[in-house]
Design a protein around this motif. Structure first.
Motif, PDB file in Angstrom:
ATOM      1  N   GLN A 174      -6.714  11.793 -10.539  1.00 17.16           N
ATOM      2  CA  GLN A 174      -5.634  11.713  -9.561  1.00 17.16           C
ATOM      3  C   GLN A 174      -4.627  12.836  -9.774  1.00 17.16           C
ATOM      4  O   GLN A 174      -4.178  13.484  -8.819  1.00 17.16           O
ATOM      5  CB  GLN A 174      -4.939  10.351  -9.664  1.00 17.16           C
ATOM      6  CG  GLN A 174      -5.785   9.178  -9.203  1.00 17.16           C
ATOM      7  CD  GLN A 174      -5.116   7.843  -9.464  1.00 17.16           C
ATOM      8  OE1 GLN A 174      -3.923   7.780  -9.764  1.00 17.16           O
ATOM      9  NE2 GLN A 174      -5.880   6.762  -9.368  1.00 17.16           N
ATOM     10  N   ALA A 175      -4.262  13.067 -11.037  1.00 21.92           N
ATOM     11  CA  ALA A 175      -3.275  14.102 -11.345  1.00 21.92           C
ATOM     12  C   ALA A 175      -3.785  15.498 -10.989  1.00 21.92           C
ATOM     13  O   ALA A 175      -3.014  16.364 -10.561  1.00 21.92           O
ATOM     14  CB  ALA A 175      -2.910  14.045 -12.830  1.00 21.92           C
ATOM     15  N   LEU A 176      -5.084  15.720 -11.148  1.00 23.17           N
ATOM     16  CA  LEU A 176      -5.666  17.023 -10.858  1.00 23.17           C
ATOM     17  C   LEU A 176      -6.055  17.168  -9.386  1.00 23.17           C
ATOM     18  O   LEU A 176      -6.352  18.281  -8.939  1.00 23.17           O
ATOM     19  CB  LEU A 176      -6.910  17.246 -11.729  1.00 23.17           C
ATOM     20  CG  LEU A 176      -6.689  17.316 -13.239  1.00 23.17           C
ATOM     21  CD1 LEU A 176      -8.023  17.340 -13.982  1.00 23.17           C
ATOM     22  CD2 LEU A 176      -5.854  18.533 -13.606  1.00 23.17           C
ATOM     23  N   ALA A 177      -6.061  16.039  -8.668  1.00 30.79           N
ATOM     24  CA  ALA A 177      -6.465  16.038  -7.259  1.00 30.79           C
ATOM     25  C   ALA A 177      -7.850  16.644  -7.082  1.00 30.79           C
ATOM     26  O   ALA A 177      -8.066  17.560  -6.270  1.00 30.79           O
ATOM     27  CB  ALA A 177      -5.435  16.784  -6.413  1.00 30.79           C
ATOM     28  N   VAL A 178      -8.811  16.141  -7.864  1.00 30.21           N
ATOM     29  CA  VAL A 178     -10.184  16.626  -7.800  1.00 30.21           C
ATOM     30  C   VAL A 178     -11.093  15.509  -7.293  1.00 30.21           C
ATOM     31  O   VAL A 178     -10.699  14.345  -7.214  1.00 30.21           O
ATOM     32  CB  VAL A 178     -10.673  17.107  -9.177  1.00 30.21           C
ATOM     33  CG1 VAL A 178      -9.908  18.350  -9.615  1.00 30.21           C
ATOM     34  CG2 VAL A 178     -10.538  16.006 -10.231  1.00 30.21           C
ATOM     35  N   ASN A 179     -12.323  15.875  -6.962  1.00 27.04           N
ATOM     36  CA  ASN A 179     -13.299  14.910  -6.475  1.00 27.04           C
ATOM     37  C   ASN A 179     -13.621  13.913  -7.596  1.00 27.04           C
ATOM     38  O   ASN A 179     -14.104  14.311  -8.661  1.00 27.04           O
ATOM     39  CB  ASN A 179     -14.571  15.646  -6.054  1.00 27.04           C
ATOM     40  CG  ASN A 179     -15.638  14.709  -5.521  1.00 27.04           C
ATOM     41  OD1 ASN A 179     -16.297  14.008  -6.277  1.00 27.04           O
ATOM     42  ND2 ASN A 179     -15.818  14.717  -4.206  1.00 27.04           N
ATOM     43  N   PRO A 180     -13.360  12.622  -7.393  1.00 24.91           N
ATOM     44  CA  PRO A 180     -13.556  11.645  -8.478  1.00 24.91           C
ATOM     45  C   PRO A 180     -14.979  11.603  -9.022  1.00 24.91           C
ATOM     46  O   PRO A 180     -15.188  11.586 -10.238  1.00 24.91           O
ATOM     47  CB  PRO A 180     -13.152  10.321  -7.834  1.00 24.91           C
ATOM     48  CG  PRO A 180     -12.223  10.699  -6.731  1.00 24.91           C
ATOM     49  CD  PRO A 180     -12.751  11.993  -6.205  1.00 24.91           C
ATOM     50  N   HIS A 181     -15.967  11.563  -8.143  1.00 24.49           N
ATOM     51  CA  HIS A 181     -17.363  11.497  -8.595  1.00 24.49           C
ATOM     52  C   HIS A 181     -17.711  12.710  -9.450  1.00 24.49           C
ATOM     53  O   HIS A 181     -18.305  12.593 -10.534  1.00 24.49           O
ATOM     54  CB  HIS A 181     -18.305  11.406  -7.394  1.00 24.49           C
ATOM     55  CG  HIS A 181     -19.757  11.513  -7.752  1.00 24.49           C
ATOM     56  ND1 HIS A 181     -20.389  12.733  -7.900  1.00 24.49           N
ATOM     57  CD2 HIS A 181     -20.693  10.555  -8.008  1.00 24.49           C
ATOM     58  CE1 HIS A 181     -21.655  12.522  -8.232  1.00 24.49           C
ATOM     59  NE2 HIS A 181     -21.864  11.213  -8.290  1.00 24.49           N
ATOM     60  N   ASP A 182     -17.350  13.896  -8.968  1.00 21.27           N
ATOM     61  CA  ASP A 182     -17.661  15.121  -9.703  1.00 21.27           C
ATOM     62  C   ASP A 182     -16.950  15.149 -11.059  1.00 21.27           C
ATOM     63  O   ASP A 182     -17.545  15.539 -12.080  1.00 21.27           O
ATOM     64  CB  ASP A 182     -17.250  16.345  -8.886  1.00 21.27           C
ATOM     65  CG  ASP A 182     -18.180  16.588  -7.706  1.00 21.27           C
ATOM     66  OD1 ASP A 182     -19.102  15.772  -7.500  1.00 21.27           O
ATOM     67  OD2 ASP A 182     -17.978  17.586  -6.986  1.00 21.27           O
ATOM     68  N   PHE A 183     -15.690  14.747 -11.078  1.00 24.92           N
ATOM     69  CA  PHE A 183     -14.937  14.781 -12.330  1.00 24.92           C
ATOM     70  C   PHE A 183     -15.540  13.810 -13.351  1.00 24.92           C
ATOM     71  O   PHE A 183     -15.667  14.139 -14.531  1.00 24.92           O
ATOM     72  CB  PHE A 183     -13.472  14.434 -12.068  1.00 24.92           C
ATOM     73  CG  PHE A 183     -12.604  14.525 -13.297  1.00 24.92           C
ATOM     74  CD1 PHE A 183     -12.231  15.762 -13.811  1.00 24.92           C
ATOM     75  CD2 PHE A 183     -12.174  13.374 -13.948  1.00 24.92           C
ATOM     76  CE1 PHE A 183     -11.435  15.845 -14.952  1.00 24.92           C
ATOM     77  CE2 PHE A 183     -11.385  13.456 -15.082  1.00 24.92           C
ATOM     78  CZ  PHE A 183     -11.012  14.692 -15.578  1.00 24.92           C
ATOM     79  N   ARG A 184     -15.912  12.633 -12.887  1.00 26.74           N
ATOM     80  CA  ARG A 184     -16.478  11.639 -13.809  1.00 26.74           C
ATOM     81  C   ARG A 184     -17.789  12.132 -14.406  1.00 26.74           C
ATOM     82  O   ARG A 184     -18.033  11.962 -15.603  1.00 26.74           O
ATOM     83  CB  ARG A 184     -16.664  10.310 -13.072  1.00 26.74           C
ATOM     84  CG  ARG A 184     -15.350   9.673 -12.669  1.00 26.74           C
ATOM     85  CD  ARG A 184     -15.537   8.539 -11.647  1.00 26.74           C
ATOM     86  NE  ARG A 184     -14.244   8.172 -11.066  1.00 26.74           N
ATOM     87  CZ  ARG A 184     -14.083   7.328 -10.053  1.00 26.74           C
ATOM     88  NH1 ARG A 184     -15.150   6.744  -9.499  1.00 26.74           N
ATOM     89  NH2 ARG A 184     -12.880   7.052  -9.592  1.00 26.74           N
ATOM     90  N   LEU A 185     -18.623  12.744 -13.598  1.00 32.74           N
ATOM     91  CA  LEU A 185     -19.884  13.283 -14.121  1.00 32.74           C
ATOM     92  C   LEU A 185     -19.616  14.430 -15.077  1.00 32.74           C
ATOM     93  O   LEU A 185     -20.281  14.547 -16.121  1.00 32.74           O
ATOM     94  CB  LEU A 185     -20.770  13.751 -12.962  1.00 32.74           C
ATOM     95  CG  LEU A 185     -22.121  14.366 -13.368  1.00 32.74           C
ATOM     96  CD1 LEU A 185     -22.931  13.421 -14.241  1.00 32.74           C
ATOM     97  CD2 LEU A 185     -22.912  14.774 -12.119  1.00 32.74           C
ATOM     98  N   TRP A 186     -18.647  15.270 -14.762  1.00 35.33           N
ATOM     99  CA  TRP A 186     -18.290  16.406 -15.622  1.00 35.33           C
ATOM    100  C   TRP A 186     -17.837  15.920 -16.996  1.00 35.33           C
ATOM    101  O   TRP A 186     -18.258  16.454 -18.028  1.00 35.33           O
ATOM    102  CB  TRP A 186     -17.186  17.201 -14.919  1.00 35.33           C
ATOM    103  CG  TRP A 186     -16.871  18.535 -15.497  1.00 35.33           C
ATOM    104  CD1 TRP A 186     -17.674  19.651 -15.512  1.00 35.33           C
ATOM    105  CD2 TRP A 186     -15.644  18.920 -16.125  1.00 35.33           C
ATOM    106  NE1 TRP A 186     -17.012  20.706 -16.096  1.00 35.33           N
ATOM    107  CE2 TRP A 186     -15.772  20.277 -16.478  1.00 35.33           C
ATOM    108  CE3 TRP A 186     -14.451  18.259 -16.402  1.00 35.33           C
ATOM    109  CZ2 TRP A 186     -14.745  20.987 -17.111  1.00 35.33           C
ATOM    110  CZ3 TRP A 186     -13.436  18.958 -17.026  1.00 35.33           C
ATOM    111  CH2 TRP A 186     -13.573  20.298 -17.380  1.00 35.33           C
ATOM    112  N   VAL A 187     -17.000  14.900 -17.022  1.00 31.30           N
ATOM    113  CA  VAL A 187     -16.563  14.321 -18.292  1.00 31.30           C
ATOM    114  C   VAL A 187     -17.751  13.734 -19.049  1.00 31.30           C
ATOM    115  O   VAL A 187     -17.889  13.922 -20.269  1.00 31.30           O
ATOM    116  CB  VAL A 187     -15.488  13.237 -18.056  1.00 31.30           C
ATOM    117  CG1 VAL A 187     -15.200  12.472 -19.350  1.00 31.30           C
ATOM    118  CG2 VAL A 187     -14.203  13.865 -17.522  1.00 31.30           C
TER     119      VAL A 187
END
Length: 381
Positions: A174-187
């Motif tokens: 939310q803070a980075l305003a990025v795509n949630p699905h993509d961010f979760r996979l990246w992590v």
């Protein structure tokens, strides 16, 4: 031990009282986040194995999704396992007095305060050390759920488990305003790399235990020496307050004896390799499976280096600036070796403790390649 020197229960209570709640979400939304993280963690494992060509040995280790209070409880349990030899050594030296001198309750509060800060920052981790009897899967929850306990019991001689901190991941995206699905996979790509490091390299956990034991063995318990260490720590604290720059020591570094620093050099080299490898893997795999990876990386790196003066102070106090350096330095080393020699040649790093890079080789990958691969290409990290 007759009396433990740290009030571990108070550490948990303090941290849980001080830790901030995660972002407000409906229970249904929290359940969705948890379910997707569990699914993406499994997906990420396949991507990481395919790229690194590392095959985990033995039964699979658990993957859990936890909230901040459960992360605190789990990490206190792990710290208790790791620190027990040192606390036993202290107690054997001056049994009956040290629990008062050290101030077990004060130490518990201090530990809890530090963990409360970290509990809001950590996105995930591979928990290497689990206490005897610790369940393999625990705390699978959204921010408001009650931890459950299922799965095989943990064992101090076995690899640990992968934990993903759902509210922190949700807050970061939310803070980075990025795509949630993509961010979760990246992590998940990053954290699964750590999991595979320890499950595919059988000697790695034992080697880490040995280095920690060596660090404890090098601990000087002389009262005068300890007093001098504390004075150095106070100076480091002042430096952190004044924000004297990246070369100012953290309080952790200032408390070390010269003998401990030698061991710590090896530990830092190992941790730099592990963090750098995970960073390199997520960037190598990311473009193939995470469409918005460039945007995520750019915004995430800006967030890593930012923060308020108070945040920078706490990071230096806890030695977290060193972790940021590990990401950069270790990642540069791995990228340089992979670019010049390929993934299979880089994987020789996992053959034995003797093939691990030294701290000097981490900034000179050519030197490592000359020693381990028998060649020294003209490259720059």
């Amino acid at each position: 031990m007759d009396a433990e020197l740290v009030d571990w229960d108070l550490a948990v209570t303090t941290a849980r009282r001080l830790v901030r709640p995660g972002p407000p979400v409906a229970r249904s939304e929290a359940d969705t986040v948890v379910a997707e993280l569990r699914r993406l963690a499994v997906e990420a494992e396949g991507h990481v194995q395919a790229y690194t060509r590392l095959e985990p040995a033995g039964p699979p280790t658990p993957i859990v999704v936890v909230d901040r209070p459960e992360w605190v409880r789990s990490n206190v349990a792990g710290l208790r396992v790791v620190s027990e030899p040192l606390l036993d050594k202290l107690a054997d030296r001056d049994r009956g007095k040290l629990s008062t001198a050290v101030g077990r309750r004060v130490t518990g509060v201090q530990l809890g305060t530090a963990l409360a800060y970290l509990a809001g920052k950590v996105l995930g981790q591979y928990e290497v050390f689990l206490p005897p009897g610790e369940t393999g899967e625990t705390g699978e929850t959204g921010e408001t759920g009650t931890p459950g306990e299922t799965g095989a019991a943990g064992h101090p001689g076995r690899p640990g488990r992968l934990s993903l901190v759902a509210p922190n991941i949700a807050h970061a995206e939310q803070a980075l305003a990025v795509n949630p699905h993509d961010f979760r996979l990246w992590v998940c790509l990053h954290e699964q790399t750590h999991r595979i490091q320890f499950t595919a390299v059988p000697w790695l956990r034992t080697h880490l235990e040995h280095e920690i034991a060596s660090f404890i063995e090098a601990t000087d318990l002389d009262a005068d020496v300890l007093a001098e260490r504390v004075r150095s720590a106070v100076s480091a604290l002042r430096g952190a307050v004044l924000d004297r720059g990246p070369n100012a020591p953290s309080i952790v570094e200032a408390l070390q004896t010269p003998a401990q620093r030698q061991v710590l050099d090896r530990l830092q080299a190992l941790m730099t390799l592990l963090e750098g490898h995970a960073d390199q893997v997520m960037d190598a795999v990311g473009p193939k499976v995470v469409p918005t990876v460039a945007e995520i990386r750019s915004r995430f790196d800006n967030r890593r280096g930012g923060g308020s003066p108070i945040d920078r102070f706490v990071r230096r106090l806890l030695g977290l600036d060193l972790k940021l350096l590990q990401y950069r330095q270790g990642g540069a080393f791995v990228r340089a070796v992979v670019a010049e020699a390929g993934v299979d040649a880089f994987n020789l790093v996992w053959e034995s403790p003797e093939t691990l890079p030294t701290r000097s080789e981490l900034v000179d990958p050519g030197a490592w390649m000359q020693r381990v691969l028998g060649s020294r290409p003209s490259i720059s990290a």
